[in-house]
Design a protein around this motif. Sequence first.
Motif, short mmCIF file in Angstrom:
data_model
loop_
_atom_site.label_atom_id
_atom_site.label_comp_id
_atom_site.label_asym_id
_atom_site.label_seq_id
_atom_site.Cartn_x
_atom_site.Cartn_y
_atom_site.Cartn_z
N LEU A 131 0.84 -1.21 0.00
CA LEU A 131 0.00 0.00 0.00
C LEU A 131 0.88 1.26 0.00
CD1 LEU A 131 -2.74 1.45 0.21
CD2 LEU A 131 -2.66 1.07 2.69
N LEU A 145 0.72 4.25 -2.75
CA LEU A 145 0.46 5.64 -2.34
C LEU A 145 1.58 6.55 -2.81
CD1 LEU A 145 -0.78 4.92 1.28
CD2 LEU A 145 -2.15 6.01 -0.51
N VAL A 205 1.17 7.40 -6.56
CA VAL A 205 0.14 8.37 -6.97
C VAL A 205 0.42 9.75 -6.38
CG1 VAL A 205 -1.69 6.68 -7.41
CG2 VAL A 205 -1.55 7.76 -5.16
N LEU A 206 0.97 9.81 -5.18
CA LEU A 206 1.23 11.13 -4.59
C LEU A 206 2.34 11.84 -5.35
CD1 LEU A 206 0.83 10.35 -0.80
CD2 LEU A 206 -0.87 11.25 -2.40
N LYS A 218 2.88 11.51 -8.56
CA LYS A 218 2.28 12.03 -9.80
C LYS A 218 1.43 13.27 -9.51
CE LYS A 218 2.01 7.84 -12.58
NZ LYS A 218 1.10 6.80 -13.11
N VAL A 262 1.76 15.46 -6.98
CA VAL A 262 2.55 16.61 -6.53
C VAL A 262 4.02 16.34 -6.91
CG1 VAL A 262 3.14 18.09 -4.56
CG2 VAL A 262 0.94 16.90 -4.59
N SER A 298 6.60 18.00 -7.23
CA SER A 298 7.72 18.66 -6.53
C SER A 298 8.20 17.86 -5.32
CB SER A 298 7.31 20.07 -6.09
OG SER A 298 6.33 20.01 -5.08
N LEU A 299 7.48 16.82 -4.92
CA LEU A 299 7.93 16.02 -3.78
C LEU A 299 9.14 15.18 -4.16
CD1 LEU A 299 4.44 14.71 -2.60
CD2 LEU A 299 5.77 16.53 -1.54
N GLN A 308 10.41 11.92 0.39
CA GLN A 308 9.17 12.46 0.98
C GLN A 308 7.96 11.58 0.63
OE1 GLN A 308 9.57 16.44 -0.66
NE2 GLN A 308 9.90 17.29 1.39
N GLU A 324 8.14 8.42 2.70
CA GLU A 324 7.73 8.65 4.10
C GLU A 324 6.21 8.80 4.23
OE1 GLU A 324 9.74 11.46 6.92
OE2 GLU A 324 11.08 11.76 5.21
N LEU A 325 5.64 9.56 3.28
CA LEU A 325 4.19 9.75 3.31
C LEU A 325 3.47 8.41 3.15
CD1 LEU A 325 3.86 12.90 1.03
CD2 LEU A 325 3.10 12.76 3.41
N PHE A 329 3.84 6.27 6.32
CA PHE A 329 3.03 6.82 7.43
C PHE A 329 1.55 6.49 7.23
CE2 PHE A 329 0.32 10.38 8.83
CZ PHE A 329 0.48 10.23 10.19
N MET A 330 1.05 6.71 6.02
CA MET A 330 -0.37 6.46 5.80
C MET A 330 -0.70 4.97 5.82
SD MET A 330 -1.68 9.45 3.25
CE MET A 330 -0.35 9.44 2.10
N ARG A 336 -3.45 2.81 8.19
CA ARG A 336 -4.47 2.67 7.14
C ARG A 336 -5.90 2.64 7.68
NH1 ARG A 336 -3.46 -2.54 3.66
NH2 ARG A 336 -5.42 -1.93 2.68
N PHE A 378 -6.98 6.23 8.27
CA PHE A 378 -7.21 6.93 7.01
C PHE A 378 -8.46 6.39 6.30
CE2 PHE A 378 -2.88 8.45 7.66
CZ PHE A 378 -3.00 9.76 7.24
#
Lengths: 85, 85
Positions: A32, A36, A39-40, A42, A44, A46-47, A51, A54-55, A58-59, A63, A66
């Motif tokens: 998972l 994540l 897609v994150l 794509k 944003v 600039s990440l 980063q 880590e995101l 964490f998510m 889960r 969230f």
Amino acid sequence: MAVEVVYRSSRDPERLFMDKAEADRHDKMLELAESLAGVLHKAVPSLSEDQVEELGIFMARNRDTFARAFKNQPDALGELFAEAE
Amino acid sequence: MAVEVVYRSSRDPERLFMDKAEADRHDKMLELAESLAGVLHKAVPSLSEDQVEELGIFMARNRDTFARAFKNQPDALGELFAEAE
């Protein structure tokens, strides 16, 4: 000396588990987290790689919280750091 | 000339809606986006304000997909960019 069975996720070969169910949970969490992160990144661009990784982790570790927040309880997110403090 | 009713979310006063239900959906989306931005910033402090805001809005706009991914269908995330391409 004896031979014993240990389990690991191919996504994280250094982490060994004595319990197969625990290795399976770890593998599912990492699966998972990777999705994540993809897609994150794509969404944003600039990440950095670190980063989004880590995101994702964490998510994925949180889960259930969230899942509730996205379903219909945004307040559930308030629990995440309340517990840690 | 006539007086007419328009609706807006106090979180985004510049955006006006003719339909109250639509204004309500927009407000709920922004509420979730703000909560997400807050926890993601605590989780990954190196993110900028703009980045967490973008992440929050992206996820809140796609809340149904994320709800399914966090519940038990990580593959659901694959739909997010498949549609756009």
